[in-house]
Scaffold this motif. Structure first.
Motif, PDB file in Angstrom:
ATOM      1  N   MET A 100       0.833  -1.202   0.000  1.00  0.00           N
ATOM      2  CA  MET A 100       0.000   0.000   0.000  1.00  0.00           C
ATOM      3  C   MET A 100       0.866   1.251   0.000  1.00  0.00           C
ATOM      4  O   MET A 100       0.434   2.323  -0.397  1.00  0.00           O
ATOM      5  CB  MET A 100      -0.933   0.026   1.221  1.00  0.00           C
ATOM      6  N   PRO A 128       1.229  -5.499  -8.058  1.00  0.00           N
ATOM      7  CA  PRO A 128       0.686  -5.174  -6.726  1.00  0.00           C
ATOM      8  C   PRO A 128      -0.830  -5.358  -6.645  1.00  0.00           C
ATOM      9  O   PRO A 128      -1.361  -5.659  -5.580  1.00  0.00           O
ATOM     10  CB  PRO A 128       1.093  -3.714  -6.514  1.00  0.00           C
ATOM     11  N   ILE A 129      -1.505  -5.196  -7.781  1.00  0.00           N
ATOM     12  CA  ILE A 129      -2.960  -5.383  -7.792  1.00  0.00           C
ATOM     13  C   ILE A 129      -3.312  -6.828  -7.423  1.00  0.00           C
ATOM     14  O   ILE A 129      -4.178  -7.083  -6.586  1.00  0.00           O
ATOM     15  CB  ILE A 129      -3.530  -5.051  -9.194  1.00  0.00           C
ATOM     16  N   ARG A 132      -2.568  -7.514  -3.765  1.00  0.00           N
ATOM     17  CA  ARG A 132      -3.552  -6.986  -2.819  1.00  0.00           C
ATOM     18  C   ARG A 132      -4.834  -7.798  -2.804  1.00  0.00           C
ATOM     19  O   ARG A 132      -5.594  -7.743  -1.844  1.00  0.00           O
ATOM     20  CB  ARG A 132      -3.858  -5.525  -3.141  1.00  0.00           C
ATOM     21  N   LYS A 133      -5.095  -8.527  -3.892  1.00  0.00           N
ATOM     22  CA  LYS A 133      -6.271  -9.396  -3.856  1.00  0.00           C
ATOM     23  C   LYS A 133      -6.042 -10.540  -2.881  1.00  0.00           C
ATOM     24  O   LYS A 133      -6.988 -11.146  -2.411  1.00  0.00           O
ATOM     25  CB  LYS A 133      -6.543  -9.960  -5.258  1.00  0.00           C
ATOM     26  N   PHE A 145     -17.955   2.120   1.940  1.00  0.00           N
ATOM     27  CA  PHE A 145     -18.391   3.087   0.940  1.00  0.00           C
ATOM     28  C   PHE A 145     -19.826   3.494   1.239  1.00  0.00           C
ATOM     29  O   PHE A 145     -20.587   2.712   1.798  1.00  0.00           O
ATOM     30  CB  PHE A 145     -18.330   2.465  -0.457  1.00  0.00           C
ATOM     31  N   TYR A 155     -18.013  -5.394  -3.360  1.00  0.00           N
ATOM     32  CA  TYR A 155     -17.173  -4.474  -4.122  1.00  0.00           C
ATOM     33  C   TYR A 155     -15.945  -5.152  -4.734  1.00  0.00           C
ATOM     34  O   TYR A 155     -15.653  -4.990  -5.924  1.00  0.00           O
ATOM     35  CB  TYR A 155     -16.736  -3.309  -3.230  1.00  0.00           C
ATOM     36  N   ILE A 159     -15.122  -5.348  -8.814  1.00  0.00           N
ATOM     37  CA  ILE A 159     -14.003  -4.769  -9.565  1.00  0.00           C
ATOM     38  C   ILE A 159     -13.162  -5.853 -10.230  1.00  0.00           C
ATOM     39  O   ILE A 159     -12.413  -5.569 -11.148  1.00  0.00           O
ATOM     40  CB  ILE A 159     -13.093  -3.861  -8.704  1.00  0.00           C
TER      41      ILE A 159
ATOM     42  N   ALA B 233     -10.476   0.704  -1.644  1.00  0.00           N
ATOM     43  CA  ALA B 233     -10.634   0.132  -2.980  1.00  0.00           C
ATOM     44  C   ALA B 233      -9.326  -0.490  -3.463  1.00  0.00           C
ATOM     45  O   ALA B 233      -9.300  -1.616  -3.948  1.00  0.00           O
ATOM     46  CB  ALA B 233     -11.103   1.207  -3.961  1.00  0.00           C
ATOM     47  N   MET B 234      -8.227   0.236  -3.272  1.00  0.00           N
ATOM     48  CA  MET B 234      -6.940  -0.281  -3.744  1.00  0.00           C
ATOM     49  C   MET B 234      -6.545  -1.522  -2.952  1.00  0.00           C
ATOM     50  O   MET B 234      -5.968  -2.459  -3.504  1.00  0.00           O
ATOM     51  CB  MET B 234      -5.850   0.782  -3.580  1.00  0.00           C
ATOM     52  N   GLY B 237      -7.645  -4.697  -4.294  1.00  0.00           N
ATOM     53  CA  GLY B 237      -7.135  -5.120  -5.593  1.00  0.00           C
ATOM     54  C   GLY B 237      -7.678  -4.314  -6.754  1.00  0.00           C
ATOM     55  O   GLY B 237      -7.638  -4.766  -7.886  1.00  0.00           O
ATOM     56  N   ALA B 238      -8.207  -3.113  -6.462  1.00  0.00           N
ATOM     57  CA  ALA B 238      -8.642  -2.264  -7.565  1.00  0.00           C
ATOM     58  C   ALA B 238      -7.425  -1.587  -8.179  1.00  0.00           C
ATOM     59  O   ALA B 238      -6.471  -1.263  -7.477  1.00  0.00           O
ATOM     60  CB  ALA B 238      -9.621  -1.208  -7.065  1.00  0.00           C
ATOM     61  N   THR B 239      -7.458  -1.388  -9.488  1.00  0.00           N
ATOM     62  CA  THR B 239      -6.424  -0.564 -10.089  1.00  0.00           C
ATOM     63  C   THR B 239      -6.729   0.884  -9.725  1.00  0.00           C
ATOM     64  O   THR B 239      -7.812   1.196  -9.248  1.00  0.00           O
ATOM     65  CB  THR B 239      -6.421  -0.691 -11.618  1.00  0.00           C
ATOM     66  N   GLN B 242      -9.789   2.039 -11.504  1.00  0.00           N
ATOM     67  CA  GLN B 242     -11.001   1.442 -10.936  1.00  0.00           C
ATOM     68  C   GLN B 242     -11.375   2.128  -9.622  1.00  0.00           C
ATOM     69  O   GLN B 242     -12.547   2.414  -9.375  1.00  0.00           O
ATOM     70  CB  GLN B 242     -10.780  -0.049 -10.673  1.00  0.00           C
TER      71      GLN B 242
END
Lengths: 299, 362
Positions: A100, A128-129, A132-133, A145, A155, A159, B233-234, B237-239, B242
């Motif tokens: 992060m 990194p995406i 992070r998942k 949100f 969410y 995405i 959001a990040m 795993g959001a870009t 996104q």
């Protein structure tokens, strides 16, 4: 060994985090795989999941090091807590684990490595995406949100491109059940998440994080904005979640560390002072600084 | 004690003075304009301006007639007694042409300004590295906001009207075109000949003028969205895009909308930027009545028409023609309608802001 399969079939091909990705499994697969529910306290030494090797980290392109010489291994299937006075770098280290800190322009890993399941997470081929998942995060200030409860929990999958209402609904229900929120919200999934109490909002944030079925959950002082009753519920939840997830929690509350974690790492001024079983850190620390801190003499 | 009172008195006086001015303007315009609107009725909104003819008939009565009616009248009554005949330009008919022209200019302007402005604000606030360069860009944008609008008008004239490298689709390329391509399967041409005095040129000029306002407002709207939404959001795993699209923009939308509506009122009222680039004092036909061709050719021809515009029309009828009691109704009526429009837009923006604020709290 591999990471938990993705819900999203499409993105499987793009994942280069693991050297040999497994083919996607259907979304209906049970969350609790026997391989993961191992490694509670007292059993044989749990296998290490995260290896931090001589890590140095800087917020200003290397001029001053916020973290120095951190070498630490975090076992799988346990709760590990990071304690230490404010500014000691424990949150910074936590945010290194899912990169992060990449979001900060001038942040930089100056030395060392972080390996998750043997893979260096700063290697060039690691996205990194995708990282992070697999390494979810829960923040200090609960931040759902301003959407419905359902949309919050869904969410992460949305995405990732999951469109099927059925898959989403099942995953949301599973995540909300795992985060002990289902019974309280099942009749109002479509009402705003902001109508929930603070503790419920934080549990919703946990549900949002586990809905994408990460391997690891990072929690950055998850209870610091909550009252004692809500805190107790989150702690209960953490105890339940460790069956399925590896949890790293940063906390200011030392009692919390003793209640929820099997291992504790004590940080001071950007360095790791001592790490070991929680009972030892609080009962019989080997370093003077640790003893001073846990006994409340400073910090 | 008396010092405190003096301070209070000065502040209160200034405040009441401002209020007084606002109310005076409002009531003065209404008092003069409302009767005109009542008198002329919907004709005032649905007819285009024309010349007013004033004369005395055989009974020495003063008669007022729009030019179109007057010519019919003369044809039908060749023997009618007409004395002291004089004309007043643009003082009869209504303000349909200027209303339509202003609407078109505003639409083109907001399309350009919003896409560019929102994109710039997203880049500045979400992507660009903080540092000296970014501060310089911000300073430049703020300075742009302080440039007099007439300068934008001249800039627009040079770039959008006269610079020949802007393309249009046309059946008859201008002789000054620098490059002409035949469009396959049609008998039309893609001609690089500049936009001339047109809706496009005016809309783009207005857009550039209002951009600093839009960018600054959009940036504020983006900044007001909590950092936690982006992080959450990040972390899932959001870009970056996104995260911006799903967790930032939806919550910045009310702010962006409010800003753009206020931008509309500002743009609609500008005279100087369109004086050279788009507006005509008089034009008989509405833009769609003169546009030729079909499809994109029609659109191109439509957008390269010049138009009348409300603020420019007000300027024309109040400053560029000889003043008399016969020209006054047109002035007051136009100003009144214009004020109503601005108030409607401002009210709309306040209403929308309130409505969204209720739904979006965090």
């Amino acid at each position: 060994m591999s990471f938990v399969p993705q819900l999203n079939e499409r993105s499987m091909n793009e994942i280069n985090f693991d050297a040999t990705p497994e083919p996607a499994l259907p979304a209906e697969i049970p969350v609790m795989s026997p391989a993961k529910s191992r490694g509670t306290e007292g059993k044989e030494a749990a296998k290490s999941l995260i290896e931090i090797e001589d890590l140095g980290f800087s917020y200003d392109l290397g001029q001053t090091e916020t973290l120095r010489n951190i070498t630490l291994s975090i076992p799988k299937g346990q709760v590990t807590s990071f304690i230490g006075p404010s500014g000691c770098g424990k949150s910074t280290l936590l945010r290194c684990l899912n990169r992060m800190n990449d979001l900060i322009d001038t942040a930089k890993v100056t030395r060392g490595k972080i390996k998750i399941m043997g893979q260096d997470i700063h290697a060039a081929d690691v996205d990194p995406i995708e990282l992070r998942k697999r390494v979810g995060m829960v923040f200090q200030k609960y931040n759902p949100f301003p959407k419905s409860i359902f949309e919050n929990a869904a969410y992460g999958m949305r995405i990732q491109g999951v469109k099927s209402q059925k898959v989403l609904a099942e995953a949301v229900e599973r995540a909300l059940k795992q985060s002990a929120l289902w019974d309280e919200v099942k009749d109002r999934l479509n009402s705003s998440a902001l109508g929930l109490s603070g503790g419920q909002q934080q549990r919703l944030c946990i549900a949002r994080a586990i809905a994408v079925q990460p391997e690891i959950i990072l929690m950055d002082e998850p209870c610091s904005a909550l009252d004692p009753i809500a805190t107790a519920r989150i702690e209960e939840l953490i105890t339940d979640l460790k069956e399925n997830y590896t949890i790293v929690i940063v906390t200011h509350n030392m009692q919390q560390a003793t209640r929820v974690s099997a291992r504790t790492a004590f940080f001071y001024l950007g360095e790791l002072i001592e790490v070991g079983p929680t009972t030892k850190i609080f009962g019989n620390p080997s370093k003077k600084q640790t003893e001073d801190y846990v006994s409340g003499r400073f910090g | 004690m008396w010092r405190d009172l003096t301070g209070y008195a000065i502040f209160a006086f200034c405040t009441y003075f401002v209020l007084l001015c606002a109310f005076y303007i409002f009531f003065d315009i209404t008092a003069k304009g409302l009767p005109v609107l009542m008198d002329k009725g919907t004709d005032f909104l649905t007819k285009s301006p024309e010349t007013l003819v004033v004369f005395k008939d055989e009974a020495d009565e003063i008669v007022q007639m729009p030019m179109s009616e007057y010519s019919v009248f003369r044809k039908d009554n060749p023997a009618a007694v007409i004395r002291d005949e004089h004309t007043h330009s643009y003082s009869a008919g209504g303000i349909m042409g200027p209303l339509v022209g202003t609407a078109l200019l505003v639409i083109v302007c907001m399309l350009v300004a919003l896409t560019t402005g929102v994109a710039t604000a997203i880049f500045l606030n979400e992507y660009a590295r903080k540092g000296r360069f970014l501060n310089l860009v911000r300073l430049a944008i703020m300075n742009l906001a302080g440039v007099p609008s007439i300068v934008f008008g001249l800039f627009g004239l040079g770039v959008f009207c006269l610079w020949p490298w802007l393309p249009v689709l046309t059946y008859e390329p201008s002789e000054s075109a620098v490059l002409v391509f035949a469009v396959p399967f049609t008998d039309g041409w893609l001609s690089f000949q500049g936009w001339g005095t047109s809706i496009l040129a005016g809309g783009f000029t207005l857009a550039i003028m209002v951009l600093p306002v839009i960018i600054t407002a959009c940036e504020e709207a983006l900044k007001a969205v909590p950092m936690g939404f982006r992080e959450a959001a990040m972390a899932l795993g959001a870009t970056k895009w996104q995260a911006i699209r799903t967790a930032v923009l939806p919550y910045a939308k009310p702010g962006i909308m409010t800003a753009s509506i206020l931008g509309v009122t500002r743009v609609a009222g500008e005279t100087a930027p369109i004086m050279f680039t788009a507006a005509l004092a008089h034009k008989g036909a509405l833009p769609w009545q003169e546009a030729k061709g079909s499809g994109l050719f029609w659109l191109s021809d439509f957008l390269t028409q010049s138009v009348q515009a409300l603020p420019y029309h007000i300027y024309t009828v109040s400053a560029r023609i000889p003043q008399s009691e016969y020209t006054e109704p047109m002035q007051s009526g136009s100003v009144f309608v214009f004020m109503l429009l601005v108030m409607i837009f401002a009210g709309l923006s306040i209403y929308l802001r309130g409505r969204y604020r209720k739904n979006l709290k965090w």
